[in-house]
Scaffold this motif. Structure first.
Motif, PDB file in Angstrom:
ATOM      1  N   HIS A  82       0.858  -1.183   0.000  1.00 21.05           N
ATOM      2  CA  HIS A  82       0.000   0.000   0.000  1.00 21.05           C
ATOM      3  C   HIS A  82       0.898   1.239   0.000  1.00 21.05           C
ATOM      4  O   HIS A  82       2.032   1.191   0.479  1.00 21.05           O
ATOM      5  CB  HIS A  82      -0.894   0.043   1.236  1.00 21.05           C
ATOM      6  CG  HIS A  82      -1.611  -1.240   1.522  1.00 21.05           C
ATOM      7  ND1 HIS A  82      -2.602  -1.741   0.707  1.00 21.05           N
ATOM      8  CD2 HIS A  82      -1.470  -2.136   2.539  1.00 21.05           C
ATOM      9  CE1 HIS A  82      -3.050  -2.887   1.207  1.00 21.05           C
ATOM     10  NE2 HIS A  82      -2.370  -3.146   2.318  1.00 21.05           N
ATOM     11  N   TRP A 281      -9.096  -0.538   2.200  1.00 16.81           N
ATOM     12  CA  TRP A 281      -8.373  -1.066   1.043  1.00 16.81           C
ATOM     13  C   TRP A 281      -9.320  -1.628  -0.015  1.00 16.81           C
ATOM     14  O   TRP A 281     -10.266  -2.352   0.307  1.00 16.81           O
ATOM     15  CB  TRP A 281      -7.396  -2.161   1.458  1.00 16.81           C
ATOM     16  CG  TRP A 281      -6.400  -1.775   2.495  1.00 16.81           C
ATOM     17  CD1 TRP A 281      -6.111  -2.441   3.637  1.00 16.81           C
ATOM     18  CD2 TRP A 281      -5.526  -0.626   2.484  1.00 16.81           C
ATOM     19  NE1 TRP A 281      -5.133  -1.804   4.351  1.00 16.81           N
ATOM     20  CE2 TRP A 281      -4.760  -0.683   3.662  1.00 16.81           C
ATOM     21  CE3 TRP A 281      -5.335   0.433   1.595  1.00 16.81           C
ATOM     22  CZ2 TRP A 281      -3.807   0.291   3.966  1.00 16.81           C
ATOM     23  CZ3 TRP A 281      -4.390   1.395   1.895  1.00 16.81           C
ATOM     24  CH2 TRP A 281      -3.628   1.312   3.070  1.00 16.81           C
ATOM     25  N   GLY A 283     -10.407  -4.293  -2.484  1.00 16.70           N
ATOM     26  CA  GLY A 283     -10.167  -5.730  -2.406  1.00 16.70           C
ATOM     27  C   GLY A 283      -9.849  -6.359  -3.756  1.00 16.70           C
ATOM     28  O   GLY A 283     -10.093  -5.779  -4.816  1.00 16.70           O
ATOM     29  N   GLU A 284      -9.301  -7.567  -3.687  1.00 13.69           N
ATOM     30  CA  GLU A 284      -8.995  -8.316  -4.904  1.00 13.69           C
ATOM     31  C   GLU A 284     -10.249  -8.587  -5.725  1.00 13.69           C
ATOM     32  O   GLU A 284     -10.196  -8.716  -6.953  1.00 13.69           O
ATOM     33  CB  GLU A 284      -8.315  -9.639  -4.545  1.00 13.69           C
ATOM     34  CG  GLU A 284      -6.954  -9.514  -3.881  1.00 13.69           C
ATOM     35  CD  GLU A 284      -5.875  -9.084  -4.854  1.00 13.69           C
ATOM     36  OE1 GLU A 284      -6.124  -9.142  -6.078  1.00 13.69           O
ATOM     37  OE2 GLU A 284      -4.785  -8.689  -4.393  1.00 13.69           O
ATOM     38  N   GLU A 285     -11.390  -8.662  -5.032  1.00 10.01           N
ATOM     39  CA  GLU A 285     -12.644  -8.955  -5.721  1.00 10.01           C
ATOM     40  C   GLU A 285     -13.287  -7.703  -6.319  1.00 10.01           C
ATOM     41  O   GLU A 285     -14.281  -7.780  -7.049  1.00 10.01           O
ATOM     42  CB  GLU A 285     -13.632  -9.621  -4.758  1.00 10.01           C
ATOM     43  CG  GLU A 285     -14.126  -8.740  -3.609  1.00 10.01           C
ATOM     44  CD  GLU A 285     -13.181  -8.714  -2.408  1.00 10.01           C
ATOM     45  OE1 GLU A 285     -13.654  -8.347  -1.315  1.00 10.01           O
ATOM     46  OE2 GLU A 285     -11.988  -9.046  -2.572  1.00 10.01           O
ATOM     47  N   ASP A 286     -12.751  -6.529  -5.998  1.00  6.17           N
ATOM     48  CA  ASP A 286     -13.301  -5.285  -6.513  1.00  6.17           C
ATOM     49  C   ASP A 286     -12.774  -5.004  -7.923  1.00  6.17           C
ATOM     50  O   ASP A 286     -11.752  -5.531  -8.341  1.00  6.17           O
ATOM     51  CB  ASP A 286     -12.936  -4.113  -5.594  1.00  6.17           C
ATOM     52  CG  ASP A 286     -13.530  -4.257  -4.197  1.00  6.17           C
ATOM     53  OD1 ASP A 286     -14.583  -4.919  -4.067  1.00  6.17           O
ATOM     54  OD2 ASP A 286     -12.946  -3.710  -3.238  1.00  6.17           O
ATOM     55  N   GLU A 287     -13.487  -4.134  -8.625  1.00  2.00           N
ATOM     56  CA  GLU A 287     -13.055  -3.711  -9.954  1.00  2.00           C
ATOM     57  C   GLU A 287     -12.656  -2.241  -9.931  1.00  2.00           C
ATOM     58  O   GLU A 287     -13.255  -1.455  -9.190  1.00  2.00           O
ATOM     59  CB  GLU A 287     -14.187  -3.924 -10.974  1.00  2.00           C
ATOM     60  CG  GLU A 287     -14.536  -5.379 -11.220  1.00  2.00           C
ATOM     61  CD  GLU A 287     -13.435  -6.133 -11.956  1.00  2.00           C
ATOM     62  OE1 GLU A 287     -12.540  -5.473 -12.550  1.00  2.00           O
ATOM     63  OE2 GLU A 287     -13.460  -7.368 -11.932  1.00  2.00           O
ATOM     64  N   GLN A 289      -9.152  -4.454 -11.239  1.00  2.78           N
ATOM     65  CA  GLN A 289      -8.181  -5.215 -10.464  1.00  2.78           C
ATOM     66  C   GLN A 289      -6.878  -4.449 -10.240  1.00  2.78           C
ATOM     67  O   GLN A 289      -6.175  -4.706  -9.260  1.00  2.78           O
ATOM     68  CB  GLN A 289      -7.905  -6.554 -11.154  1.00  2.78           C
ATOM     69  CG  GLN A 289      -9.103  -7.497 -11.116  1.00  2.78           C
ATOM     70  CD  GLN A 289      -8.779  -8.875 -11.658  1.00  2.78           C
ATOM     71  OE1 GLN A 289      -7.737  -9.088 -12.253  1.00  2.78           O
ATOM     72  NE2 GLN A 289      -9.695  -9.816 -11.451  1.00  2.78           N
ATOM     73  N   TRP A 290      -6.553  -3.491 -11.120  1.00  2.86           N
ATOM     74  CA  TRP A 290      -5.300  -2.755 -10.927  1.00  2.86           C
ATOM     75  C   TRP A 290      -5.344  -1.870  -9.680  1.00  2.86           C
ATOM     76  O   TRP A 290      -4.293  -1.414  -9.208  1.00  2.86           O
ATOM     77  CB  TRP A 290      -4.941  -1.930 -12.168  1.00  2.86           C
ATOM     78  CG  TRP A 290      -5.880  -0.795 -12.507  1.00  2.86           C
ATOM     79  CD1 TRP A 290      -6.929  -0.827 -13.374  1.00  2.86           C
ATOM     80  CD2 TRP A 290      -5.828   0.546 -12.000  1.00  2.86           C
ATOM     81  NE1 TRP A 290      -7.547   0.395 -13.436  1.00  2.86           N
ATOM     82  CE2 TRP A 290      -6.890   1.256 -12.607  1.00  2.86           C
ATOM     83  CE3 TRP A 290      -4.997   1.219 -11.103  1.00  2.86           C
ATOM     84  CZ2 TRP A 290      -7.133   2.607 -12.341  1.00  2.86           C
ATOM     85  CZ3 TRP A 290      -5.243   2.560 -10.830  1.00  2.86           C
ATOM     86  CH2 TRP A 290      -6.296   3.243 -11.443  1.00  2.86           C
ATOM     87  N   ALA A 292      -6.513  -3.004  -6.718  1.00  2.00           N
ATOM     88  CA  ALA A 292      -6.461  -3.852  -5.522  1.00  2.00           C
ATOM     89  C   ALA A 292      -5.278  -3.447  -4.647  1.00  2.00           C
ATOM     90  O   ALA A 292      -4.144  -3.353  -5.119  1.00  2.00           O
ATOM     91  CB  ALA A 292      -6.365  -5.320  -5.910  1.00  2.00           C
ATOM     92  N   GLY A 293      -5.547  -3.212  -3.382  1.00  2.00           N
ATOM     93  CA  GLY A 293      -4.517  -2.743  -2.464  1.00  2.00           C
ATOM     94  C   GLY A 293      -4.442  -1.238  -2.381  1.00  2.00           C
ATOM     95  O   GLY A 293      -3.690  -0.688  -1.574  1.00  2.00           O
ATOM     96  N   ARG A 394     -12.645   2.552   0.987  1.00  2.00           N
ATOM     97  CA  ARG A 394     -12.626   1.520  -0.068  1.00  2.00           C
ATOM     98  C   ARG A 394     -13.423   1.967  -1.286  1.00  2.00           C
ATOM     99  O   ARG A 394     -13.094   1.616  -2.418  1.00  2.00           O
ATOM    100  CB  ARG A 394     -13.200   0.226   0.512  1.00  2.00           C
ATOM    101  CG  ARG A 394     -13.163  -0.963  -0.424  1.00  2.00           C
ATOM    102  CD  ARG A 394     -13.593  -2.221   0.308  1.00  2.00           C
ATOM    103  NE  ARG A 394     -13.597  -3.397  -0.537  1.00  2.00           N
ATOM    104  CZ  ARG A 394     -13.783  -4.637  -0.099  1.00  2.00           C
ATOM    105  NH1 ARG A 394     -13.983  -4.833   1.209  1.00  2.00           N
ATOM    106  NH2 ARG A 394     -13.762  -5.655  -0.930  1.00  2.00           N
TER     107      ARG A 394
END
Length: 441
Positions: A82, A281, A283-287, A289-290, A292-293, A394
């Motif tokens: 992060h 943060w 999440g990996e499941e969010d859009e 993907q770039w 994420a974090g 987030r």
């Protein structure tokens, strides 16, 4: 991704020699150096048409920026999962800057700028100058690579956080080639009740948040990153802040804002991994993907009508906030960290504490990193002062929901929202890479 122009070839960084008497070993970064265009931009920004041979020379001796015999202040790595400056222990001073890309700037210009900023930031956060040549190690016939006002100072806990505004993705003709990569949630904030926004403190394609425990270190960082941006981006507006109005560490005391009240008592703390994952943060499941974090930053410049507030009875001030001015305890009783009780208590239903509390907002929480500001006085001879509010979440919808709920806040009578901005904060840079690299993958 388009092929960078050969003129943008990266100049490798040089080994750095320790300053005389410096107890720390000189550090050598394995990042690429600042682009030739970035170096030329510094020269043009100082009124010189070119760079003398060796101005960024590989054999130049680095200026360490550390006072001999003085222990190093806290240093926070620029690289990581992060970006620093979000959950980092809140420093005492802020220099926030918003930038717009130049009208003729291209995709390659944007990429090289983010690369150059990341390289310089990786050095500045170590207490080093922006390049190996630094403020005094280059050619005497060319402008120095670094402005030099941080010589003799430590890193002072400097963090540099870089953000991308919605306008960057919506540039005319999609000249940066990123319109399809824009996060769906990244859009200009809607209007809110009580907004009196001034365009001079609103928006921006890019942002830099510089936080440090020494104000000169923060100002030095933004000054030099602004020079590096020459020809590719220009400063749109900036804000200095002092006296943090939040905490992100359990061992930090809750600070006070300019109304004299403890601020950020219930802020999300750095060691609360569950709350950070849920509320801060991406999440990996969010859009997309770039992101994420990463996170989303909202900045609001809030003018506080301090003269009007100062004439209020103490009891009325407490009722407005919902807490006791001295102890910071909720008016329902207990101590500062006691959970407020709203039903049947002395806390007014329109108090700030009640309207902002997660229990009346579907559990929504945000991470705050605000600062006080005083910008002299206005035309009426009153203090031009207030809160530079920074929140990380987030999704921007968290902030929007809370701000709409505050439309009936008793405190609204004593504040005016005069500046605003929102930016996507990409995840931290990997070692040898740069902030925002995933956007262009």
């Amino acid at each position: 991704m388009s092929v960078p122009d050969p003129a943008e070839e990266q100049i490798p960084s040089a080994p750095e020699a320790s300053a005389p008497g410096d107890s720390r070993a000189a550090e050598q970064s394995d990042r690429p150096g600042i682009s030739r265009r970035g170096l030329i931009g510094w020269a043009l920004g100082s009124g010189v048409a070119g760079i003398a041979a060796g101005a960024g020379g590989a054999a130049a001796i680095a200026s360490s920026g550390v006072l001999a015999g003085t222990p190093a202040a806290d240093e926070y790595a620029f690289e990581g999962a992060h970006q620093a400056g979000i959950t980092t222990r809140v420093q005492e001073h802020l220099h926030f800057a918003s930038f717009d890309m130049m009208p003729r700037a291209s995709r390659d210009d944007l990429i090289s700028l983010l690369q150059d900023w990341s390289y310089a930031a990786s050095r500045l956060t170590k207490g080093l100058d922006v390049s190996a040549a630094g403020a005094v190690g280059g050619s005497p016939e060319a402008p120095p690579d670094d402005t030099g006002e941080a010589q003799g100072l430590t890193a002072a806990g400097l963090t540099l956080t870089i953000g991308l505004g919605p306008s960057l993705f919506l540039a005319e003709g999609d000249r940066f080639g990123i319109a399809s990569r824009r996060p769906a949630v990244l859009a200009e904030l809607p209007g809110f009740v009580g907004d009196a926004l001034d365009a001079a403190y609103t928006g921006g394609d890019l942002c830099i948040q510089a936080c440090a425990d020494d104000p000169q270190v923060a100002v030095h960082a933004v000054r030099n990153l602004s020079r590096i941006a020459f020809g590719r981006a220009r400063l749109r507006w900036s804000q200095l802040g002092f006296g943090r109005t939040s905490r992100t560490s359990a061992d930090q005391q809750t600070p006070r804002n300019l109304f004299g009240y403890k601020d950020g008592t219930a802020n999300i703390l750095a060691d609360d991994a569950k709350a950070l994952a849920e509320h801060v943060w991406v999440g990996e499941e969010d859009e997309p993907q770039w992101m994420a974090g990463g996170s989303y930053l909202v900045a609001r410049k809030i003018a506080m009508l301090v003269e009007t507030w100062d004439r209020l009875r103490l009891a009325e001030q407490d009722r407005t906030i919902g807490r006791a001015k001295g102890s910071g305890a909720p008016l329902s009783g207990g101590g500062e960290t006691t959970e407020p009780v709203f039903s049947g208590s002395a806390i007014d239903e329109h108090s700030h504490v009640r309207l902002a509390h997660p229990t009346v907002n579907d559990g929504i929480r945000i991470l705050r990193r605000g600062y006080n500001y005083v910008d002299g006085n206005n035309d009426l001879g009153r203090l031009d002062a207030g809160l530079f509010f920074l929140s990380y979440q987030r999704s921007p919808e968290q902030f929007v929901t809370l701000q709409k709920r505050l439309s009936t806040d008793l405190m609204s009578e004593y504040i005016r929202h005069i500046g605003s901005g929102i930016w996507a904060i990409p995840p931290g840079a990997e070692k040898g890479s740069y902030v925002g690299a995933g956007l262009f993958a």
